[in-house]
Design an enzyme around this catalytic site. Structure first.
Site, PDB file in Angstrom:
ATOM      1  N   TYR A   1     -38.810 -36.522  41.779  1.00 10.70           N
ATOM      2  CA  TYR A   1     -39.808 -35.795  42.562  1.00 10.70           C
ATOM      3  C   TYR A   1     -40.840 -36.789  43.073  1.00 10.70           C
ATOM      4  O   TYR A   1     -41.328 -37.628  42.309  1.00 10.70           O
ATOM      5  CB  TYR A   1     -40.489 -34.749  41.675  1.00 10.70           C
ATOM      6  CG  TYR A   1     -41.534 -33.906  42.365  1.00 10.70           C
ATOM      7  CD1 TYR A   1     -41.181 -32.994  43.357  1.00 10.70           C
ATOM      8  CD2 TYR A   1     -42.880 -34.001  42.014  1.00 10.70           C
ATOM      9  CE1 TYR A   1     -42.141 -32.203  43.978  1.00 10.70           C
ATOM     10  CE2 TYR A   1     -43.841 -33.203  42.620  1.00 10.70           C
ATOM     11  CZ  TYR A   1     -43.467 -32.310  43.603  1.00 10.70           C
ATOM     12  OH  TYR A   1     -44.411 -31.525  44.214  1.00 10.70           O
TER      13      TYR A   1
ATOM     14  N   ASP B   1     -41.976 -45.096  42.911  1.00 13.07           N
ATOM     15  CA  ASP B   1     -42.970 -44.047  42.713  1.00 13.07           C
ATOM     16  C   ASP B   1     -43.458 -44.165  41.281  1.00 13.07           C
ATOM     17  O   ASP B   1     -42.791 -43.745  40.342  1.00 13.07           O
ATOM     18  CB  ASP B   1     -42.332 -42.680  42.968  1.00 13.07           C
ATOM     19  CG  ASP B   1     -43.328 -41.543  42.827  1.00 13.07           C
ATOM     20  OD1 ASP B   1     -44.328 -41.717  42.097  1.00 13.07           O
ATOM     21  OD2 ASP B   1     -43.106 -40.471  43.431  1.00 13.07           O
TER      22      ASP B   1
ATOM     23  N   LYS C   1     -52.362 -39.891  39.446  1.00 19.64           N
ATOM     24  CA  LYS C   1     -52.614 -39.439  38.068  1.00 19.64           C
ATOM     25  C   LYS C   1     -53.617 -40.317  37.307  1.00 19.64           C
ATOM     26  O   LYS C   1     -54.817 -40.180  37.498  1.00 19.64           O
ATOM     27  CB  LYS C   1     -51.291 -39.299  37.333  1.00 19.64           C
ATOM     28  CG  LYS C   1     -50.372 -38.239  38.025  1.00 19.64           C
ATOM     29  CD  LYS C   1     -49.290 -37.721  37.129  1.00 19.64           C
ATOM     30  CE  LYS C   1     -48.266 -36.878  37.873  1.00 19.64           C
ATOM     31  NZ  LYS C   1     -48.501 -35.459  37.880  1.00 19.64           N
TER      32      LYS C   1
HETATM   33  N1  HOZ Z   1     -44.281 -30.046  38.963  1.00 16.02           N
HETATM   34  C1  HOZ Z   1     -45.543 -30.734  38.823  1.00 16.02           C
HETATM   35  C2  HOZ Z   1     -45.428 -31.889  37.866  1.00 16.02           C
HETATM   36  N2  HOZ Z   1     -44.249 -32.646  37.970  1.00 16.02           N
HETATM   37  C3  HOZ Z   1     -46.541 -29.731  38.360  1.00 16.02           C
HETATM   38  C4  HOZ Z   1     -47.917 -30.106  38.686  1.00 16.02           C
HETATM   39  C5  HOZ Z   1     -48.891 -28.988  38.380  1.00 16.02           C
HETATM   40  O1  HOZ Z   1     -48.527 -27.835  38.326  1.00 16.02           O
HETATM   41  O2  HOZ Z   1     -50.046 -29.330  38.194  1.00 16.02           O
END
Ligand code: HOZ
Length: 429
Positions: free
Chosen positions: A147, A240, A268
């Site tokens: 992702y 990434d 992050k």
């Molecule tokens: N799918 C996101 C993390 N890989 C979720 C992020 C979120 O909901 O804050």
């Protein structure tokens, strides 16, 4: 953890669902994959959060990675407070972003220059644009289960929330855009070579340690081979490191594996819990970025001083001792969970990289998305509910990592393992 709670979970959920799709600002948070209702969080301190009903949980979501120092770390809070009194955003350069840029460039081996943005999505989208600007090519290659945020070009087989909801991609992405994205299996370097020899690729985009189909480390030699293929075919290699940057090590995954990407994305941890992202590369590549070059990218809140202050305060906590503590906590938890799996007889396995970890409900080694998909997701959902009942909040998806922080102390780790021991017994027939 002091707060004023205005409403309880149930009332909040009803209002939220009437006002926001799924009642949330990001889909996985709606708990659709695990059942039950998401707790509405009103406060966090250290490794614990409290919800609107007054329940406390040991938190293994940690805001999906940014909170490497835990919730409301005093140094981070003080930095944000100090900066807030001086103003929250100027739309002008600030000394803080110069300092954070210096820290990032000094730490991450492949970086000579960096541009701050406001999210990982924005960083990935910009990295792609830069790769296309620099190569004059359109196609990109990504890996199933990786992702890179929700930019149109990167939403195919994108793991994370899409895998959680069983979506192969997103509606609203035009076929023309999707056609420029080629997806192959993670850890399959020969598939990459096949594509790269046929199609002129602008970029090979990869999570060097995948964290969005659960925790899936690279097989030995995989990233080195991607480097060789990129060099041989003129594609740019994009790491990434939104999850892994400053988490697996100060220099990110690239400093561990010794492979230098052409472009790196970050997010992050470098924002200490405030919205942030960044992309960076060599001076030559970054000279393509406006105002130095023709690749345009901009943002009102880019380099936001609150985020820069929180990021700097967080990075200053991350010395060698901090990474040693994170590794020790991860290893201890992994051992405890493995023991709990053995004694329950559950068909499950733990995969870990430093302070990132996933308990997969499969006995297959998870090397790619197909392996991850062999997990028993109903069992995971039951386990998630059982853990929540026992006061441990896991990410509400089989395909996400558990995030440890410096605030996860021995008692918290013991609570997690005790809860897992009982929960695994409960969900194992
Ligand atoms: N799918 C996101 C993390 N890989 C979720 C992020 C979120 O909901 O804050």
């Amino acid at each position: 953890m002091s707060t004023t709670s205005v409403a309880r979970n149930e009332e909040l959920l009803a209002r939220a669902e009437a006002l926001m799709p799924g009642g949330v600002s990001s889909p996985v948070r709606a708990y659709r994959a695990v059942g039950g209702h998401p707790p509405f969080i009103v406060a966090g301190e250290g490794c614990r959060v409290r919800d609107a009903d007054g329940r406390t949980f040991v938190d293994l979501v940690c805001s999906w990675g940014p909170l490497i120092a835990g919730h409301a770390h005093p140094a981070v809070v003080a930095a944000i407070e100090r900066q807030a009194r001086l103003g929250t955003s100027y739309g002008a350069p600030t000394p803080l972003e110069v300092e954070l840029a210096a820290e990032v460039v000094a730490a991450v081996p492949s970086l000579e220059m960096v541009r701050f943005v406001s999210s990982g999505t924005e960083a990935a989208m910009s990295a792609l644009r830069l790769a296309r600007a620099a190569t004059g090519r359109a196609a990109i290659l990504k890996f199933a289960g990786c992702y890179h945020g929700h930019a149109d070009a990167l939403l195919s087989k994108a793991g994370s929330g899409l895998a959680t909801l069983g979506l192969p991609g997103s509606a609203g992405v035009t076929p023309e855009t999707a056609a420029d994205t080629i997806t192959v299996a993670y850890n399959d370097a020969s598939a990459v070579r096949d594509v790269a020899e046929r199609v002129p690729l602008a970029a090979i985009v990869v999570e060097p340690f995948a964290g969005n189909m659960g925790c899936v480390p690279p097989q030995p030699g995989f990233l080195e081979e991607l480097r060789r293929i990129a060099d041989a075919t003129g594609a740019l290699l994009v790491f990434d490191e939104v999850i892994t940057g400053f988490r697996l090590a100060r220099g990110g995954a690239q400093s561990i594996v010794g492979v230098r990407p052409d472009i790196t994305t970050l997010g992050k941890v470098i924002g200490g819990g405030l919205p942030v992202g960044a992309y960076g590369a060599s001076r030559a590549l970054m000279s393509q970025v406006a105002p130095l070059g023709p690749m345009y990218q901009a943002g009102t809140l880019s380099g936001n001083p609150l985020a820069m202050a929180a990021g700097l305060a967080t990075l200053r906590l991350l010395d060698d001792g901090a990474y040693a503590r994170l590794e020790a906590a991860g290893a201890w938890l992994e051992a405890g969970l493995n023991d709990a799996i053995r004694s329950s007889g559950a068909r499950a396995r733990v995969q870990r990289a430093g302070s990132l970890l996933t308990l997969f409900f499969t006995d297959r080694v998870v090397r790619d998305e197909d392996d991850a998909m062999t997990s028993d997701r109903e069992r995971f959902a039951a386990f998630h509910r059982a853990m929540l009942r026992r006061g441990v909040m896991l990410p509400p998806s089989q395909f996400e990592c558990w995030f440890l922080s410096l605030a996860h102390d021995d008692p918290a780790l013991e609570e997690i393992v005790t809860a897992a021991r009982a929960s695994l017994k409960e969900v194992t027939p």
